[in-house]
Design a protein around this motif. Structure first.
Motif, PDB file in Angstrom:
ATOM      1  N   ALA A 168       0.802  -1.226   0.000  1.00  0.00           N
ATOM      2  CA  ALA A 168       0.000   0.000   0.000  1.00  0.00           C
ATOM      3  C   ALA A 168       0.833   1.274   0.000  1.00  0.00           C
ATOM      4  N   ARG A 169       2.130   1.156   0.295  1.00  0.00           N
ATOM      5  CA  ARG A 169       3.005   2.323   0.271  1.00  0.00           C
ATOM      6  C   ARG A 169       4.038   2.234  -0.849  1.00  0.00           C
ATOM      7  N   ARG A 170       4.025   1.152  -1.608  1.00  0.00           N
ATOM      8  CA  ARG A 170       4.921   1.044  -2.759  1.00  0.00           C
ATOM      9  C   ARG A 170       4.245   1.716  -3.954  1.00  0.00           C
ATOM     10  N   VAL A 171       4.897   2.733  -4.505  1.00  0.00           N
ATOM     11  CA  VAL A 171       4.336   3.462  -5.646  1.00  0.00           C
ATOM     12  C   VAL A 171       4.903   2.856  -6.927  1.00  0.00           C
ATOM     13  N   ILE A 172       4.011   2.298  -7.748  1.00  0.00           N
ATOM     14  CA  ILE A 172       4.401   1.664  -9.010  1.00  0.00           C
ATOM     15  C   ILE A 172       4.458   2.749 -10.077  1.00  0.00           C
ATOM     16  N   ASN A 173       5.660   3.169 -10.424  1.00  0.00           N
ATOM     17  CA  ASN A 173       5.840   4.252 -11.383  1.00  0.00           C
ATOM     18  C   ASN A 173       5.972   3.709 -12.808  1.00  0.00           C
ATOM     19  N   VAL A 174       5.325   4.394 -13.741  1.00  0.00           N
ATOM     20  CA  VAL A 174       5.379   4.048 -15.155  1.00  0.00           C
ATOM     21  C   VAL A 174       6.098   5.186 -15.889  1.00  0.00           C
ATOM     22  N   PRO A 175       7.065   4.902 -16.771  1.00  0.00           N
ATOM     23  CA  PRO A 175       7.784   5.981 -17.454  1.00  0.00           C
ATOM     24  C   PRO A 175       6.916   6.687 -18.490  1.00  0.00           C
ATOM     25  N   GLY A 176       6.982   8.027 -18.510  1.00  0.00           N
ATOM     26  CA  GLY A 176       6.264   8.834 -19.489  1.00  0.00           C
ATOM     27  C   GLY A 176       7.231   9.580 -20.385  1.00  0.00           C
TER      28      GLY A 176
ATOM     29  N   VAL B 241       4.350  -3.654 -16.032  1.00  0.00           N
ATOM     30  CA  VAL B 241       4.729  -2.263 -16.300  1.00  0.00           C
ATOM     31  C   VAL B 241       5.531  -2.255 -17.593  1.00  0.00           C
ATOM     32  N   LEU B 242       5.062  -1.484 -18.580  1.00  0.00           N
ATOM     33  CA  LEU B 242       5.669  -1.508 -19.910  1.00  0.00           C
ATOM     34  C   LEU B 242       6.054  -0.104 -20.368  1.00  0.00           C
ATOM     35  N   ASN B 243       7.286   0.031 -20.833  1.00  0.00           N
ATOM     36  CA  ASN B 243       7.731   1.262 -21.482  1.00  0.00           C
ATOM     37  C   ASN B 243       7.270   1.218 -22.938  1.00  0.00           C
ATOM     38  N   SER B 244       6.156   1.879 -23.234  1.00  0.00           N
ATOM     39  CA  SER B 244       5.596   1.855 -24.592  1.00  0.00           C
ATOM     40  C   SER B 244       6.150   2.963 -25.475  1.00  0.00           C
TER      41      SER B 244
ATOM     42  N   THR C 104      15.115  -2.746 -28.468  1.00  0.00           N
ATOM     43  CA  THR C 104      15.253  -4.207 -28.402  1.00  0.00           C
ATOM     44  C   THR C 104      14.978  -4.716 -26.997  1.00  0.00           C
ATOM     45  N   ASP C 105      15.455  -3.984 -25.990  1.00  0.00           N
ATOM     46  CA  ASP C 105      15.196  -4.382 -24.598  1.00  0.00           C
ATOM     47  C   ASP C 105      13.693  -4.424 -24.313  1.00  0.00           C
ATOM     48  N   THR C 106      12.959  -3.451 -24.827  1.00  0.00           N
ATOM     49  CA  THR C 106      11.514  -3.416 -24.594  1.00  0.00           C
ATOM     50  C   THR C 106      10.833  -4.597 -25.277  1.00  0.00           C
ATOM     51  N   TYR C 107      11.191  -4.872 -26.511  1.00  0.00           N
ATOM     52  CA  TYR C 107      10.561  -5.994 -27.214  1.00  0.00           C
ATOM     53  C   TYR C 107      10.966  -7.339 -26.618  1.00  0.00           C
ATOM     54  N   ASN C 108      12.192  -7.448 -26.138  1.00  0.00           N
ATOM     55  CA  ASN C 108      12.587  -8.678 -25.448  1.00  0.00           C
ATOM     56  C   ASN C 108      11.757  -8.890 -24.192  1.00  0.00           C
ATOM     57  N   PHE C 109      11.488  -7.803 -23.484  1.00  0.00           N
ATOM     58  CA  PHE C 109      10.657  -7.903 -22.284  1.00  0.00           C
ATOM     59  C   PHE C 109       9.251  -8.389 -22.639  1.00  0.00           C
ATOM     60  N   ILE C 110       8.658  -7.822 -23.691  1.00  0.00           N
ATOM     61  CA  ILE C 110       7.317  -8.248 -24.112  1.00  0.00           C
ATOM     62  C   ILE C 110       7.316  -9.735 -24.459  1.00  0.00           C
ATOM     63  N   ASN C 111       8.340 -10.177 -25.155  1.00  0.00           N
ATOM     64  CA  ASN C 111       8.414 -11.592 -25.517  1.00  0.00           C
ATOM     65  C   ASN C 111       8.526 -12.484 -24.287  1.00  0.00           C
ATOM     66  N   GLU C 112       9.244 -12.012 -23.275  1.00  0.00           N
ATOM     67  CA  GLU C 112       9.338 -12.783 -22.034  1.00  0.00           C
ATOM     68  C   GLU C 112       7.988 -12.851 -21.326  1.00  0.00           C
ATOM     69  N   VAL C 113       7.262 -11.730 -21.323  1.00  0.00           N
ATOM     70  CA  VAL C 113       5.931 -11.718 -20.715  1.00  0.00           C
ATOM     71  C   VAL C 113       5.031 -12.757 -21.393  1.00  0.00           C
TER      72      VAL C 113
ATOM     73  N   ASN D  85      10.598  -1.504 -17.354  1.00  0.00           N
ATOM     74  CA  ASN D  85       9.905  -2.716 -17.796  1.00  0.00           C
ATOM     75  C   ASN D  85      10.026  -3.781 -16.720  1.00  0.00           C
ATOM     76  N   TRP D  86       8.915  -4.226 -16.186  1.00  0.00           N
ATOM     77  CA  TRP D  86       8.954  -5.311 -15.208  1.00  0.00           C
ATOM     78  C   TRP D  86       7.555  -5.865 -14.979  1.00  0.00           C
ATOM     79  N   GLU D  87       7.512  -7.033 -14.403  1.00  0.00           N
ATOM     80  CA  GLU D  87       6.224  -7.626 -14.042  1.00  0.00           C
ATOM     81  C   GLU D  87       6.335  -8.337 -12.710  1.00  0.00           C
ATOM     82  N   THR D  88       5.223  -8.420 -12.029  1.00  0.00           N
ATOM     83  CA  THR D  88       5.133  -9.229 -10.822  1.00  0.00           C
ATOM     84  C   THR D  88       3.794  -9.946 -10.851  1.00  0.00           C
ATOM     85  N   ARG D  89       3.726 -11.078 -10.165  1.00  0.00           N
ATOM     86  CA  ARG D  89       2.517 -11.899 -10.199  1.00  0.00           C
ATOM     87  C   ARG D  89       2.036 -12.147  -8.779  1.00  0.00           C
ATOM     88  N   PHE D  90       0.744 -12.002  -8.604  1.00  0.00           N
ATOM     89  CA  PHE D  90       0.121 -12.217  -7.306  1.00  0.00           C
ATOM     90  C   PHE D  90      -0.794 -13.436  -7.387  1.00  0.00           C
ATOM     91  N   ASN D  91      -0.530 -14.398  -6.531  1.00  0.00           N
ATOM     92  CA  ASN D  91      -1.405 -15.566  -6.436  1.00  0.00           C
ATOM     93  C   ASN D  91      -2.455 -15.334  -5.364  1.00  0.00           C
TER      94      ASN D  91
END
Length: 501
Positions: free
Chosen positions: A204-212, A262-265, A279-288, A238-244
């Motif tokens: 609740a105190r972690r701010v998930i920032n997205v690049p603009g 979180v994606l740098n579009s 390339t780093d962004t597209y590699n991240f998408i492929n990993e997702v 670019n990152w992801e986390t999963r909640f079960n």
């Protein structure tokens, strides 16, 4: 003491209490709230409406401004006055000296002094704007009880600032606007992080920032230095986390999973200045995509957080499709854009969400459950991306339509995903905040989403209430001191008691 002063104090005191109460309780007064998990009907009786386990407070485009609008110290405090004596000495005649003196003095009063006053006004405005944004975050946080928080890009107002100014704005962001908020730790943004969906307030105190674009630049301006300083202050791009979700399961069933991506579009389209960053962004998408559960597994859902909205036709939202390039069309890279290009948007919809509309594809082409949250368009927009019916399935193209109540009923028949472009939290756009709820429906064994908004109104209200409070406090102290002086036991003017006090 005049009775009219007491009447004025009573009026101001009443107004100050009413408006201050509104300012600090506006989410409750406006009946804001996270959409609730609907009532369920079961053979054993109805289960009433419940609080969703995932509640995301969504803020967009705060755009903290800074020193670019303040007085430049290189010019000095009164530059025309400082230059007066050297220019007078350089003049040859008395008439020239008088003319130079008059010109410099005129410039002092018409240029220097107004610039100083404007600079101080702007400095006060920057401080007030920071606390206005902080008020939105703080008030929404303690009245709405979110489990997670995100800011959808344009955290600061310009990608062209110096590294020192970037650090200063970053300090204001964390110490003033999002005070007690924390940058998401690096160990949670490396690789695929999996954890139970928290209910203890740990996120609740972690701010998930997205690049603009104002943080790292568009594709034609983005450099490694801008990327590195952003990630140092605000977190990875670019990152992801999963909640079960802890859930009672039958044999062979997986726990419901909610993916936060979180994606740098900003560099999905080209030309780009730095190909490796793209390339780093597209590699991240492929990993997702690669490490996602099978498309037909409806117990998994994705919340995509990114800055640039997906492609839409003209007229669907306030911003229309637009891309501008350095050096003319397709010159030195993208300089500005309103939406992602059609192909990039299609890649997200068919890649990340796996939607194709092909009945013979896995999951009958329906794709993965999820929702997309974007910023950038300060006015906000709410749409449904889908593949409309056509005689030739291969010729179908993605289209977007306004989200409404009938859209919900059509989702089962038409593959698609909802995209909410969140209205800006800046004062000129009403101090908006978004409220996203997510819950797992045990009957359909699918994740469900719902979204609501809550607005404070323009920043002038924040200023007016605090000015009213200050005036009321000053008048209250004046009246209190006047009453104290006029009482029999109070100090009398000129007495030793007053001097002692």
């Amino acid at each position: 003491m005049h009775s009219s002063l007491l009447v004025l104090l009573l009026v101001l005191f009443t107004l100050a209490n009413v408006f201050t109460s509104y300012l600090y309780l506006y989410p409750i007064i406006h009946n804001c709230g996270f959409p609730g998990q609907p009532e369920r009907h079961t053979p054993n009786g109805d289960i009433p409406k419940q609080i969703p386990p995932f509640r995301l407070l969504v803020l967009a485009d705060p755009q903290l401004e800074g020193d670019s609008s303040l007085l430049n110290p290189e010019y000095g405090f009164l530059p025309h006055l400082q230059n007066l004596w050297p220019d007078v000495r350089a003049a040859n005649t008395m008439s020239e000296r008088l003319e130079v003196t008059g010109t410099h003095l005129r410039d002092v009063f018409t240029i220097d002094i107004p610039s100083i006053l404007q600079s101080y006004r702007k400095r006060l405005d920057l401080i007030g704007n920071d606390y206005y944004l902080a008020h939105i975050y703080r008030t929404m946080h303690w009245t709405m009880f979110p489990t997670h928080i995100t800011v959808l890009g344009d955290l600061i107002g310009s990608q062209w600032v110096s590294d020192e100014e970037f650090e200063r704005r970053g300090t204001r962001y964390w110490k003033r606007v999002f005070q007690k908020g924390n940058r998401v730790e690096d160990d949670r943004t490396e690789g695929i992080h999996i954890e139970p969906l928290p209910q203890d307030g740990s996120w609740a105190r972690r701010v998930i920032n997205v690049p603009g674009n104002h943080d790292i630049g568009y594709a034609g301006d983005m450099t490694k230095n801008k990327m590195q300083r952003y990630e140092r202050v605000f977190g990875k791009v670019n990152w992801e986390t999963r909640f079960n979700l802890p859930f009672e399961l039958q044999d062979g069933q997986d726990q419901p999973e909610l993916k936060l991506v979180v994606l740098n579009s900003l560099n999905l389209d080209g030309p780009v200045l730095d190909r490796q960053l793209q390339t780093d962004t597209y590699n991240f998408i492929n990993e997702v995509i690669t490490y996602s559960r099978p498309i037909e597994d409806r117990t998994s859902a994705t919340i995509l957080l990114t800055h640039l909205p997906l492609h839409k036709e003209v007229g669907v939202c306030v911003d229309e499709p637009f891309i501008d390039f350095h050096g003319g069309e397709h010159g030195g890279g993208i300089r500005e854009q309103n939406h992602l290009g059609y192909d990039s948007s299609k890649g997200i919809l068919e890649g990340v969400f796996g939607m194709s509309g092909d009945q013979n594809a896995p999951g009958k082409g329906r794709g993965r459950k999820g929702i997309i949250l974007t910023g950038h368009d300060h006015e906000g927009c709410d749409v449904y991306h889908h593949l409309p019916d056509a005689e030739d399935a291969e010729s179908r193209t993605w289209t977007a339509e306004k989200w409404n109540s009938s859209t919900t009923e059509r989702q089962a028949a038409i593959p698609g995903v909802r995209e909410v472009t969140v209205r800006s939290m800046m004062g000129d756009f009403g101090g908006n905040a978004g409220l996203l709820s997510a819950w797992f429906d045990p009957d359909t064994r699918e994740w469900q989403f719902d979204y609501a908004t809550c607005a404070l109104r323009k920043q002038h209200i924040w200023w007016a209430v605090h000015v009213l409070d200050i005036v009321t406090i000053v008048l209250l102290n004046y009246v209190g001191w006047s009453i104290f002086r006029s009482t029999p036991n109070g100090p009398k003017p000129g007495t030793e008691k007053e001097k002692t006090l």
